[in-house]
Motif scaffolding. Structure first.
Motif, short mmCIF file in Angstrom:
data_model
loop_
_atom_site.label_atom_id
_atom_site.label_comp_id
_atom_site.label_asym_id
_atom_site.label_seq_id
_atom_site.Cartn_x
_atom_site.Cartn_y
_atom_site.Cartn_z
N THR A 26 0.83 -1.21 0.00
CA THR A 26 0.00 0.00 0.00
C THR A 26 0.86 1.25 0.00
O THR A 26 1.80 1.38 0.79
CB THR A 26 -0.93 0.02 1.22
OG1 THR A 26 -1.73 -1.16 1.23
CG2 THR A 26 -1.87 1.23 1.18
N PHE A 27 0.49 2.19 -0.88
CA PHE A 27 1.12 3.51 -0.96
C PHE A 27 0.03 4.56 -0.80
O PHE A 27 -1.09 4.39 -1.31
CB PHE A 27 1.84 3.70 -2.29
CG PHE A 27 2.99 2.76 -2.49
CD1 PHE A 27 4.29 3.18 -2.26
CD2 PHE A 27 2.78 1.45 -2.91
CE1 PHE A 27 5.36 2.31 -2.43
CE2 PHE A 27 3.85 0.57 -3.09
CZ PHE A 27 5.13 1.01 -2.84
N THR A 28 0.34 5.64 -0.09
CA THR A 28 -0.64 6.71 0.15
C THR A 28 -0.22 7.98 -0.57
O THR A 28 0.93 8.41 -0.48
CB THR A 28 -0.78 6.99 1.66
OG1 THR A 28 -1.26 5.81 2.32
CG2 THR A 28 -1.76 8.13 1.92
N VAL A 29 -1.18 8.58 -1.28
CA VAL A 29 -0.97 9.87 -1.92
C VAL A 29 -1.72 10.91 -1.09
O VAL A 29 -2.95 10.84 -0.96
CB VAL A 29 -1.45 9.89 -3.38
CG1 VAL A 29 -1.23 11.28 -3.98
CG2 VAL A 29 -0.72 8.83 -4.19
N SER A 30 -0.98 11.86 -0.51
CA SER A 30 -1.57 12.91 0.32
C SER A 30 -1.73 14.18 -0.50
O SER A 30 -0.90 14.50 -1.36
CB SER A 30 -0.68 13.19 1.53
OG SER A 30 -0.52 12.01 2.31
N ARG A 31 -2.79 14.93 -0.18
CA ARG A 31 -3.14 16.14 -0.93
C ARG A 31 -3.26 17.32 0.02
O ARG A 31 -3.91 17.23 1.06
CB ARG A 31 -4.45 15.91 -1.66
CG ARG A 31 -4.92 17.02 -2.56
CD ARG A 31 -6.30 16.69 -3.10
NE ARG A 31 -6.79 17.65 -4.07
CZ ARG A 31 -8.06 17.87 -4.33
NH1 ARG A 31 -8.99 17.17 -3.70
NH2 ARG A 31 -8.42 18.74 -5.23
N SER A 32 -2.64 18.44 -0.33
CA SER A 32 -2.70 19.64 0.51
C SER A 32 -2.97 20.84 -0.37
O SER A 32 -2.96 20.77 -1.60
CB SER A 32 -1.39 19.82 1.27
OG SER A 32 -0.29 19.91 0.38
N GLY A 33 -3.23 21.98 0.28
CA GLY A 33 -3.51 23.21 -0.46
C GLY A 33 -5.00 23.40 -0.68
O GLY A 33 -5.81 23.11 0.21
N PHE A 34 -5.36 23.86 -1.86
CA PHE A 34 -6.76 24.14 -2.21
C PHE A 34 -7.41 22.83 -2.64
O PHE A 34 -7.14 22.30 -3.72
CB PHE A 34 -6.82 25.17 -3.33
CG PHE A 34 -8.22 25.60 -3.70
CD1 PHE A 34 -8.87 26.56 -2.94
CD2 PHE A 34 -8.87 25.05 -4.78
CE1 PHE A 34 -10.16 26.96 -3.27
CE2 PHE A 34 -10.15 25.45 -5.13
CZ PHE A 34 -10.79 26.41 -4.37
N THR A 35 -8.27 22.27 -1.79
CA THR A 35 -8.86 20.95 -2.05
C THR A 35 -10.36 21.02 -2.32
O THR A 35 -11.05 20.00 -2.26
CB THR A 35 -8.60 20.01 -0.86
OG1 THR A 35 -9.18 20.56 0.33
CG2 THR A 35 -7.11 19.81 -0.63
N ASP A 36 -10.87 22.21 -2.62
CA ASP A 36 -12.31 22.34 -2.88
C ASP A 36 -12.70 21.89 -4.28
O ASP A 36 -13.86 22.02 -4.66
CB ASP A 36 -12.74 23.80 -2.68
CG ASP A 36 -12.69 24.21 -1.23
OD1 ASP A 36 -12.53 23.33 -0.37
OD2 ASP A 36 -12.80 25.42 -0.94
N LYS A 37 -11.76 21.41 -5.05
CA LYS A 37 -12.03 20.95 -6.40
C LYS A 37 -11.58 19.50 -6.53
O LYS A 37 -10.79 19.00 -5.72
CB LYS A 37 -11.27 21.81 -7.42
CG LYS A 37 -9.76 21.73 -7.23
CD LYS A 37 -8.99 22.59 -8.20
CE LYS A 37 -7.49 22.46 -7.94
NZ LYS A 37 -6.69 23.31 -8.84
N ALA A 38 -12.08 18.80 -7.55
CA ALA A 38 -11.63 17.44 -7.84
C ALA A 38 -10.34 17.50 -8.65
O ALA A 38 -10.08 18.46 -9.37
CB ALA A 38 -12.71 16.70 -8.61
#
Length: 337
Positions: free
Chosen positions: A204-216
């Protein structure tokens, strides 16, 4: 109030009363005043037939006001046009001019390079007769870099004669809201034993997301062999190096990539592979694009070799031939043969 006296010499039938007005640039209502005659001399034989007349001071000033604009999103790629409105009220019968200029807001990291042209915009607005509003337009540079919000100030100045600026609407602060997000991949559970033949193990690998996340957003990913003993397609279920696309819904800040490794009975060295993120769409930036995984060999190898050979049979008794079975690979468990 103003006052004075007129003296009519013999033969003079009229005189002029001059009223001097104080000019200003203040927007105000029209005003009225009266000139009143009194105290004629000599009283005997002189009569005032019309004792007063009215006059009007008509306002001929205009006032400018900059309508506020609080935020604008940065956009992705290229440039974005920002527009603000300046309104003119009061006397609109003439032509008026006004200057505007931009500058960085206190505490903001914004600079001229954030605008098309490489400098803070400035210019002059010209209002034609009867024109009530004008637009200030300029362009900001758009990118896909995750960064702090930045602010700038738009200010009005130098109105032409006969016009003024409303001090309560002389400037406005605009914030460029960052609308970019950033992705990073990491190994969550990716240093595992290979498993037995006929079984499979999920890494398992995890992709993390930061910043402006109000969009797909989305990102392609793929697996490549890595290290001195690189894994190959045969090490994965399906016989192909895995790949795919990871989708993020609006508001989603992490997602997992699952890599399925095929088990076997082959005694081999540990093997390495990496999950690599592809090219992101506009508005998304990849901060960490590679994460490593290790397939740990969990197989045991047995090798038999002759220890003593070529012994003479002898005439009596028996001779012992010795063979040694050597176990290699994983030796922590019990093996039988």
């Amino acid at each position: 109030a103003m006052s004075g006296s007129l003296t009519f010499e013999r033969g003079i039938s009229s005189q002029v009363v001059n009223i001097t007005l104080a000019a200003d640039n203040d927007l105000e209502a029209d005003k009225g005043f009266s000139v009143v005659l009194s105290n004629p001399q000599p009283a005997a034989g002189t009569e005032i037939l019309v004792d007063q007349v009215s006059g009007s001071i008509l306002n001929d000033d205009a006032v400018f006001a900059l309508l506020p604009l609080s935020t604008v999103t940065e956009g992705n790629g290229g440039s974005k046009t920002v527009s603000l409105t300046v309104e003119r009220s009061g006397d609109l019968s003439g032509t008026d001019t006004l200057e505007y200029a931009l500058a960085g807001a206190a505490g903001s990291t914004i600079s001229g390079v954030d605008f098309v042209g490489g400098a803070f915009p400035s210019g002059t607005l010209t209002f034609a007769p009867d024109q009530q509003s004008q637009t200030i337009s300029f362009q900001i540079l758009s990118d896909s870099v995750l960064e702090e919000d930045e602010s700038f100030v738009v200010s009005l100045g130098n109105p032409s004669a006969g016009s003024t600026i409303n001090p309560a609407a002389a400037d406005t602060t605009v914030t460029i809201v960052n609308d970019d997000d950033q992705l990073s991949v990491s190994a969550a559970d990716a240093d595992l034993a290979e498993g037995e033949n006929g079984t499979s193990t999920v890494f398992t690998f995890t992709v993390s997301r930061s910043g402006f996340t109000d969009k797909a957003t989305s990102i392609d990913w793929s697996v490549v062999g890595s290290g001195s003993r690189a894994a190959s397609a045969d090490d994965f279920v399906g016989g192909l190096l895995p790949s795919g696309t990871l989708e993020f819904a609006a508001g989603e800040t992490s997602a997992d990539i699952s890599i399925t490794v095929q088990g076997d009975f082959l005694r081999e060295a540990d093997e390495g592979f990496a999950v690599v993120l592809g090219t992101p769409p506009q508005g998304t930036e990849v901060a960490t694009g590679t994460a490593e995984g290790t397939i740990r060999n969990d197989d045991t190898g047995l090798v038999i070799a002759a220890t003593t050979t070529d012994l003479a049979e002898g005439d009596t008794g028996s001779s012992i031939h010795v063979f040694t079975v050597t176990r290699t690979g994983v030796t922590t468990g019990t093996t039988s043969v």
